[in-house]
Design a protein around this motif. Sequence first.
Motif, mmCIF file in Angstrom:
data_model
loop_
_atom_site.group_PDB
_atom_site.id
_atom_site.type_symbol
_atom_site.label_atom_id
_atom_site.label_comp_id
_atom_site.label_asym_id
_atom_site.label_seq_id
_atom_site.Cartn_x
_atom_site.Cartn_y
_atom_site.Cartn_z
ATOM 1 N N TYR A 78 0.844 -1.188 0.000
ATOM 2 C CA TYR A 78 0.000 0.000 0.000
ATOM 3 C C TYR A 78 0.879 1.238 0.000
ATOM 4 C CZ TYR A 78 -3.922 -2.902 1.594
ATOM 5 O OH TYR A 78 -4.911 -3.843 1.709
ATOM 6 N N GLN A 137 0.565 5.311 1.303
ATOM 7 C CA GLN A 137 -0.238 6.261 2.074
ATOM 8 C C GLN A 137 0.406 7.637 1.977
ATOM 9 O OE1 GLN A 137 -0.605 5.684 6.383
ATOM 10 N NE2 GLN A 137 -2.777 6.196 6.243
ATOM 11 N N GLN A 143 -4.013 10.948 4.182
ATOM 12 C CA GLN A 143 -4.865 10.180 3.265
ATOM 13 C C GLN A 143 -5.002 8.730 3.703
ATOM 14 O OE1 GLN A 143 -6.366 11.796 0.599
ATOM 15 N NE2 GLN A 143 -5.470 13.579 1.610
ATOM 16 N N GLY A 144 -5.916 8.030 3.037
ATOM 17 C CA GLY A 144 -6.097 6.617 3.320
ATOM 18 C C GLY A 144 -5.078 5.758 2.601
ATOM 19 N N LEU A 145 -5.212 4.454 2.761
ATOM 20 C CA LEU A 145 -4.320 3.489 2.119
ATOM 21 C C LEU A 145 -4.778 3.226 0.685
ATOM 22 C CD1 LEU A 145 -4.130 0.922 5.038
ATOM 23 C CD2 LEU A 145 -2.405 2.603 4.421
ATOM 24 N N PHE A 178 4.485 7.136 2.269
ATOM 25 C CA PHE A 178 4.728 6.103 3.277
ATOM 26 C C PHE A 178 4.255 4.793 2.664
ATOM 27 C CE2 PHE A 178 5.668 4.313 7.139
ATOM 28 C CZ PHE A 178 4.618 4.021 7.996
ATOM 29 N N LEU A 219 3.555 0.768 2.908
ATOM 30 C CA LEU A 219 3.235 -0.255 3.899
ATOM 31 C C LEU A 219 3.057 -1.604 3.231
ATOM 32 C CD1 LEU A 219 0.751 1.899 5.911
ATOM 33 C CD2 LEU A 219 2.732 0.787 6.931
ATOM 34 N N ARG A 243 -1.568 -11.632 5.114
ATOM 35 C CA ARG A 243 -2.615 -12.289 5.884
ATOM 36 C C ARG A 243 -2.626 -13.778 5.610
ATOM 37 N NH1 ARG A 243 -8.582 -11.025 3.869
ATOM 38 N NH2 ARG A 243 -8.230 -10.647 1.665
ATOM 39 N N PRO A 274 -7.849 -10.933 8.818
ATOM 40 C CA PRO A 274 -7.357 -9.548 8.825
ATOM 41 C C PRO A 274 -5.915 -9.479 8.340
ATOM 42 C CG PRO A 274 -7.272 -10.433 11.036
ATOM 43 C CD PRO A 274 -7.934 -11.482 10.182
ATOM 44 N N GLN A 275 -5.496 -8.291 7.950
ATOM 45 C CA GLN A 275 -4.116 -8.066 7.541
ATOM 46 C C GLN A 275 -3.266 -7.652 8.737
ATOM 47 O OE1 GLN A 275 -4.412 -5.037 4.528
ATOM 48 N NE2 GLN A 275 -4.336 -6.529 2.883
ATOM 49 N N HIS A 276 -1.971 -7.976 8.626
ATOM 50 C CA HIS A 276 -0.989 -7.513 9.598
ATOM 51 C C HIS A 276 0.065 -6.736 8.836
ATOM 52 C CE1 HIS A 276 -2.752 -10.016 12.739
ATOM 53 N NE2 HIS A 276 -2.979 -10.860 11.768
ATOM 54 N N PHE A 277 0.497 -5.617 9.400
ATOM 55 C CA PHE A 277 1.363 -4.696 8.684
ATOM 56 C C PHE A 277 2.786 -4.694 9.211
ATOM 57 C CE2 PHE A 277 -1.392 -2.264 5.905
ATOM 58 C CZ PHE A 277 -2.650 -2.587 6.393
ATOM 59 N N GLY A 278 3.729 -4.417 8.294
ATOM 60 C CA GLY A 278 5.072 -4.051 8.690
ATOM 61 C C GLY A 278 5.073 -2.610 9.145
ATOM 62 N N ASP A 279 6.219 -2.118 9.625
ATOM 63 C CA ASP A 279 6.230 -0.771 10.172
ATOM 64 C C ASP A 279 6.556 0.303 9.145
ATOM 65 O OD1 ASP A 279 9.384 -1.135 12.034
ATOM 66 O OD2 ASP A 279 8.875 -1.339 9.915
ATOM 67 N N ARG A 337 9.486 5.035 4.544
ATOM 68 C CA ARG A 337 9.205 6.403 4.064
ATOM 69 C C ARG A 337 10.160 6.710 2.923
ATOM 70 N NH1 ARG A 337 5.509 8.950 6.710
ATOM 71 N NH2 ARG A 337 4.949 8.080 8.725
#
Lengths: 114, 113
Positions: free
Chosen positions: A35, A37, A41-43, A88, A90, A94, A102-107, A110
Motif C-alpha cells: 500500500y 499512504q 490520506q487513506g491506504l 509512506f 506499507l 494475511r 485480517p491483515q498484519h502490517f510491517g512498520d 518512508r
Amino acid sequence: DGGITQSPKYLFRKEGQNVTLSCEQNLNHDAMYWYRQDPGQGLRLIYYSQIVNDFQKGDIAEGYSVSREKKESFPLTVTSAQKNPTAFYLCASRRGQGGTQPQHFGDGTRLSIL
Amino acid sequence: RKEVEQDPGPFNVPEGATVAFNCTYSNSASQSFFWYRQDCRKEPKLLMSVYSSGNEDGRFTAQLNRASQYISLLIRDSKLSDSATYLCVVIAYSGAGSYQLTFGKGTKLSVIP
C-alpha cells in the motif's frame, strides 16, 4: 517472534532512479500486499499476491513493479516512471490466500525524492 | 456511493468522554469486519474484529448492523493514549474464491486533557 519486516525505514531516491523496498514475513502467510499512504490520506493498494509466483495489480500500480519468488518475500520496486513517489509505503500479509482474515502490517518505509 | 465510508473527523473529546465512530459499507456481500488503529507516522494495527453479536474488549465495543450496513466502534472513558486515527476494514466475497478487502480512510480522534 513472528512478524513482517520492512526495510529500509527511510529511503531517498534521486531523479531517474529505481529503488526497491524490502518486505519479509515469517508468519507463513500466503497473501501479501503493498500500500501507499500519502499524508492525511487513506491506504491505496499498489500490488498484491495471493500465492508464490503470482501477483495482481491494485488500484495504483503504474510506476511500480513487484516479484514473489518466495513465500516470505514480496519486494516492491519504485521505478523512475513513478513521478510522485514520496509517500509512506506499507507492506501487509494475511493468513492463507486472504479469505476473511485480517491483515498484519510491517512498520513501513518512508520514501522521499532528493 | 463509496464502498466504505468513514467520517474523517477530527473528533476532539475531553478525557473520560465516550465517543463513537461509524463506518458504512455498500457491499451487502461483506462478511468480515475489523477496526484498526493508526498512530501518527506509524503502521495500522489491528484493534479488534467485529462480530455479528457485538463484542467488547475493555473500554472498546464494536458492533455490526447488517440491515443498515454499518459497523461502529465505541470508546468509553477516553484516555489521552487513545488519540489516533481509527480505520475500518470490510472484507467481501468477490467471486471465484476471491475476497476483496477495503479500508476506510479513517476517523481521527484527539483526546484532550
